[in-house]
Design a protein around this motif. Structure first.
Motif, short mmCIF file in Angstrom:
data_model
loop_
_atom_site.label_atom_id
_atom_site.label_comp_id
_atom_site.label_asym_id
_atom_site.label_seq_id
_atom_site.Cartn_x
_atom_site.Cartn_y
_atom_site.Cartn_z
N VAL A 113 33.67 71.80 52.00
CA VAL A 113 34.68 70.85 52.48
C VAL A 113 34.59 70.69 54.00
CG1 VAL A 113 37.18 70.55 52.80
CG2 VAL A 113 36.28 71.12 50.55
N VAL A 114 34.46 71.81 54.72
CA VAL A 114 34.36 71.74 56.18
C VAL A 114 33.10 70.97 56.59
CG1 VAL A 114 34.00 73.10 58.28
CG2 VAL A 114 35.72 73.81 56.64
N LEU A 115 31.99 71.24 55.92
CA LEU A 115 30.75 70.53 56.25
C LEU A 115 30.84 69.04 55.90
CD1 LEU A 115 28.16 73.22 55.14
CD2 LEU A 115 28.73 72.55 57.47
N TYR A 116 31.45 68.73 54.77
CA TYR A 116 31.59 67.33 54.35
C TYR A 116 32.42 66.53 55.36
CZ TYR A 116 32.85 63.28 51.52
OH TYR A 116 33.05 61.99 51.08
N TYR A 117 33.56 67.08 55.74
CA TYR A 117 34.43 66.37 56.68
C TYR A 117 34.01 66.57 58.13
CZ TYR A 117 37.49 65.16 52.87
OH TYR A 117 37.98 64.64 51.71
N GLY A 118 33.20 67.58 58.39
CA GLY A 118 32.76 67.84 59.75
C GLY A 118 31.71 66.87 60.25
N TRP A 119 30.87 66.36 59.35
CA TRP A 119 29.82 65.42 59.79
C TRP A 119 30.39 64.17 60.42
CZ3 TRP A 119 25.21 66.57 61.07
CH2 TRP A 119 24.54 67.62 60.45
N PRO A 120 31.35 63.50 59.79
CA PRO A 120 31.93 62.31 60.44
C PRO A 120 32.64 62.66 61.76
CG PRO A 120 32.55 62.37 58.12
CD PRO A 120 31.87 63.66 58.43
N PHE A 121 33.27 63.82 61.80
CA PHE A 121 33.93 64.31 63.00
C PHE A 121 32.93 64.42 64.15
CE2 PHE A 121 35.47 68.33 65.13
CZ PHE A 121 36.63 67.81 65.68
N LEU A 122 31.78 65.02 63.86
CA LEU A 122 30.72 65.18 64.85
C LEU A 122 30.09 63.82 65.20
CD1 LEU A 122 28.71 66.81 66.57
CD2 LEU A 122 27.41 67.21 64.47
N ALA A 123 29.81 63.02 64.17
CA ALA A 123 29.16 61.72 64.40
C ALA A 123 30.03 60.81 65.27
CB ALA A 123 28.85 61.05 63.07
N SER A 124 31.33 60.83 65.02
CA SER A 124 32.25 60.01 65.82
C SER A 124 32.25 60.47 67.27
CB SER A 124 33.65 60.11 65.23
OG SER A 124 34.58 59.49 66.07
N SER A 125 32.25 61.76 67.48
CA SER A 125 32.23 62.31 68.84
C SER A 125 30.94 61.93 69.55
CB SER A 125 32.38 63.83 68.78
OG SER A 125 32.35 64.38 70.05
N PHE A 126 29.83 61.99 68.85
CA PHE A 126 28.53 61.64 69.42
C PHE A 126 28.47 60.15 69.74
CE2 PHE A 126 24.04 60.42 69.07
CZ PHE A 126 23.49 61.30 69.99
N ARG A 127 28.91 59.34 68.79
CA ARG A 127 28.87 57.89 68.96
C ARG A 127 29.74 57.43 70.14
NH1 ARG A 127 29.64 57.09 64.05
NH2 ARG A 127 31.90 56.93 64.10
N LEU A 128 30.89 58.07 70.32
CA LEU A 128 31.79 57.71 71.41
C LEU A 128 31.43 58.38 72.72
CD1 LEU A 128 35.16 57.98 69.46
CD2 LEU A 128 33.98 55.88 70.14
N ASN A 129 30.42 59.26 72.68
CA ASN A 129 30.05 60.06 73.85
C ASN A 129 31.30 60.76 74.40
OD1 ASN A 129 28.24 61.19 75.63
ND2 ASN A 129 28.40 59.52 77.09
N GLU A 130 32.03 61.37 73.49
CA GLU A 130 33.30 62.00 73.82
C GLU A 130 33.13 63.12 74.84
OE1 GLU A 130 36.98 64.20 71.44
OE2 GLU A 130 35.04 63.95 70.46
N GLY A 131 34.05 63.18 75.74
CA GLY A 131 34.09 64.24 76.74
C GLY A 131 35.45 64.90 76.75
N SER A 132 35.66 65.74 77.70
CA SER A 132 36.93 66.41 77.86
C SER A 132 38.03 65.39 78.14
CB SER A 132 36.84 67.40 79.03
OG SER A 132 38.10 67.98 79.29
N PRO A 133 39.24 65.63 77.65
CA PRO A 133 40.34 64.72 77.98
C PRO A 133 40.70 64.77 79.47
CG PRO A 133 41.10 66.47 76.51
CD PRO A 133 39.64 66.65 76.69
N SER A 134 40.32 65.85 80.12
CA SER A 134 40.55 65.96 81.56
C SER A 134 39.46 65.18 82.30
CB SER A 134 40.50 67.43 81.97
OG SER A 134 40.54 67.55 83.36
N LEU A 135 39.85 64.50 83.34
CA LEU A 135 38.87 63.70 84.09
C LEU A 135 37.75 64.53 84.68
CD1 LEU A 135 41.24 61.18 85.90
CD2 LEU A 135 39.75 60.77 83.94
#
Length: 183
Positions: free
Chosen positions: A108-130
């Motif tokens: 379950v963690v792996l199944y739901y973790g892939w989209p979580f990771l992919a979204s972060s990668f696609r958005l080039n997510e960084g820290s919420p702090s500037l």
């Protein structure tokens, strides 16, 4: 039977090696905390990057050592009861616990973790702090790696339990203290 035992050993060894390598995060974590404390206290220079790095190292240490903890027998169980069981009873309980609880949870963690990771990668997510660390997907990937190693460790435990239940003599328990494994 020997193929079952060999595959169990290979799976457990992979999880153990990942955990042993991740244990070096403790050294980097201690150095990071010391640097953060010294720069805050004596130089009056706070760093959001250092604070982000601290929790990244904590997460990496915890997640990448999940499989190792399971292989080393450091997971939660009631030793007072499990020490009284025969090898076959203990193997049956291990098999049921791993098959009914660990495997489904990891999947379950792996199944739901892939989209979580992919979204972060696609958005080039960084820290919420500037001024925080960029590339949040790197730390999020340790979630998947950690649960993958736990999955491998559980598959190894299932294979070893099956071998014991099918008549193979049980292997000696894994050492319960890191210093016995070479850390």
């Amino acid at each position: 039977m020997s193929a079952l035992l060999a595959s169990a050993q290979i799976l457990k060894t992979i999880a153990q090696r990942v955990g042993q390598a991740a244990a070096w995060c403790v050294v980097v974590l201690v150095l990071t905390v010391v640097l953060d404390v010294v720069t805050r206290r004596f130089i009056v220079l706070g760093s959001t990057k250092l604070q982000d790095l601290e929790w990244h190292l904590h997460a990496t240490l915890f997640l990448l050592c999940l499989g190792y903890g399971y292989v080393a027998g450091e997971h939660v169980r009631i030793d007072v009861l499990s020490n009284r069981f025969s090898a076959k009873t203990a193997a049956a309980i291990e098999l049921i616990g791993a098959a009914l609880f660990i495997l489904p949870f990891c999947l379950v963690v792996l199944y739901y973790g892939w989209p979580f990771l992919a979204s972060s990668f696609r958005l080039n997510e960084g820290s919420p702090s500037l001024t925080g660390l960029p590339y949040r997907w790197i730390i999020k990937s340790t979630l998947l790696i950690g649960f993958s190693t736990l999955l491998l460790a559980a598959l190894g435990a299932i294979a070893a339990s099956l071998a014991t239940l099918l008549g193979s003599p049980p292997k000696p328990e894994a050492p319960h203290h890191p210093q016995e494994v070479g850390l």
